[in-house]
Design a protein around this motif. Sequence first.
Motif, PDB file in Angstrom:
ATOM      1  N   MET A   1       0.646  -1.010   0.078  1.00 19.21           N
ATOM      2  CA  MET A   1       0.128  -0.073  -0.090  1.00 19.21           C
ATOM      3  C   MET A   1       0.986   1.416  -0.158  1.00 19.21           C
ATOM      4  N   GLN A   2       2.004   1.124   0.614  1.00 17.96           N
ATOM      5  CA  GLN A   2       3.126   2.539   0.561  1.00 17.96           C
ATOM      6  C   GLN A   2       3.513   2.683  -0.719  1.00 17.96           C
ATOM      7  N   ARG A   3       3.800   1.539  -1.511  1.00 20.81           N
ATOM      8  CA  ARG A   3       4.318   1.641  -2.714  1.00 20.81           C
ATOM      9  C   ARG A   3       3.325   2.238  -3.613  1.00 20.81           C
ATOM     10  N   ILE A   4       2.122   1.754  -3.356  1.00 18.85           N
ATOM     11  CA  ILE A   4       0.920   2.223  -4.326  1.00 18.85           C
ATOM     12  C   ILE A   4       0.648   3.759  -4.189  1.00 18.85           C
ATOM     13  N   LYS A   5       0.549   4.196  -2.991  1.00 18.31           N
ATOM     14  CA  LYS A   5       0.571   5.563  -2.627  1.00 18.31           C
ATOM     15  C   LYS A   5       1.889   6.544  -3.179  1.00 18.31           C
ATOM     16  N   GLN A   6       2.897   6.056  -3.104  1.00 18.26           N
ATOM     17  CA  GLN A   6       4.160   6.652  -3.270  1.00 18.26           C
ATOM     18  C   GLN A   6       4.206   6.602  -4.914  1.00 18.26           C
ATOM     19  N   THR A   7       3.894   5.634  -5.633  1.00 17.54           N
ATOM     20  CA  THR A   7       3.905   5.586  -7.080  1.00 17.54           C
ATOM     21  C   THR A   7       2.752   6.541  -7.650  1.00 17.54           C
ATOM     22  N   TYR A   8       1.417   6.624  -6.820  1.00 17.27           N
ATOM     23  CA  TYR A   8       0.397   7.480  -7.459  1.00 17.27           C
ATOM     24  C   TYR A   8       0.732   8.830  -7.280  1.00 17.27           C
ATOM     25  N   ALA A   9       1.324   8.988  -6.054  1.00 19.70           N
ATOM     26  CA  ALA A   9       1.610  10.683  -5.814  1.00 19.70           C
ATOM     27  C   ALA A   9       2.582  11.119  -6.678  1.00 19.70           C
ATOM     28  N   ARG A  10       3.503  10.421  -7.343  1.00 16.74           N
ATOM     29  CA  ARG A  10       4.631  10.553  -8.338  1.00 16.74           C
ATOM     30  C   ARG A  10       4.094  10.919  -9.732  1.00 16.74           C
ATOM     31  N   ALA A  11       3.429   9.814  -9.994  1.00 22.41           N
ATOM     32  CA  ALA A  11       3.155   9.919 -11.507  1.00 22.41           C
ATOM     33  C   ALA A  11       1.798   9.583 -11.885  1.00 22.41           C
TER      34      ALA A  11
END
Length: 326
Positions: free
Chosen positions: A177-187
Amino acid sequence: MAGLGGKERRWGAAEVCYQAPVEAWCRRNSDGRRTVAHAAVETTAGGGLVNLAIGPVVQCMEAATLGMPFEVWKTRMGRYRNEGTFQSFANVYRNGGGAKAFWRGTGAKMVESASKGGILMYSKENINAALLASGMSPTMAGLSAGAGGGVCQVLVMGPCTYLVTGAVTGDQSLSTMQRIKQTYARAGIKGFYPGGTAIAFRQATNWASRQGFTEAVRERFKMYFHGNKEAKLTKWQEVAAGTVGGTLACWNHPFEVARIEMQARGDQGQKSISMLEVFREISKEHGIGGLFKGLVPRVCLGIWQTLFMVTGAKLVKDQLSEAGLL
């Protein structure tokens, strides 16, 4: 073309697509036996929901057993191309905290398997049945159906394989979930689809090859072991055909190495490059052999997936048919 009641009527394009297989289905040999087309249309008519149900179950079983360890091992080798086959295996175990490291990213993999399995089985089997009904040979129908089913999987596979690649090659302290949030916030959404082109090429050639090669081997096994192309193979002969088909299908491994590299770059926020640029960069750095890093676990995974999704699915459907449930 005559309609109901013997009246002449015009057929629309969509109707013609179905009319030809139905007419082929109605044509039987003079001795009353079913033709291949007859059986194919019966499968299409009654097997759609069954394929949609079988696919996720079989694909999740494949991934939850040996599929996931082979995937993790292959992904590490595709990214860390300086490591040897057994060195990479040992590093997964050592750096990931033991045997559990081989199931890293299983949550995302289960979502992928549950969705792509149904998509693959539904699309592949219906395409295959329609092509057989049109008179195409089993081998060519298998190749075409596998390619079509593979392409249909890309929509759900892009984000899920990205998350698995990140879990294996990126910051392992991050949860899914942290990776999903990080990726969505970036791109945004597009951040989950680096390597989409490589995935499309890989999936189309994956299942075209696995299905097509397995069907070709099955045809030869029927003649070699039984002397009759209409013979039914034993379960062990089906398994052997799937093993050979899965092994031969790994010729497309460079697409997989490109997919891993592109997704790992995306996970780490590096500049994205095209699939052809990845090929050139890897070839320059490691030679042509660099494009085949991870081939051993990929062959193992290819055999395992083919046994489940081609051979296993067929055996399940045969058992359901014999029980009168299909």
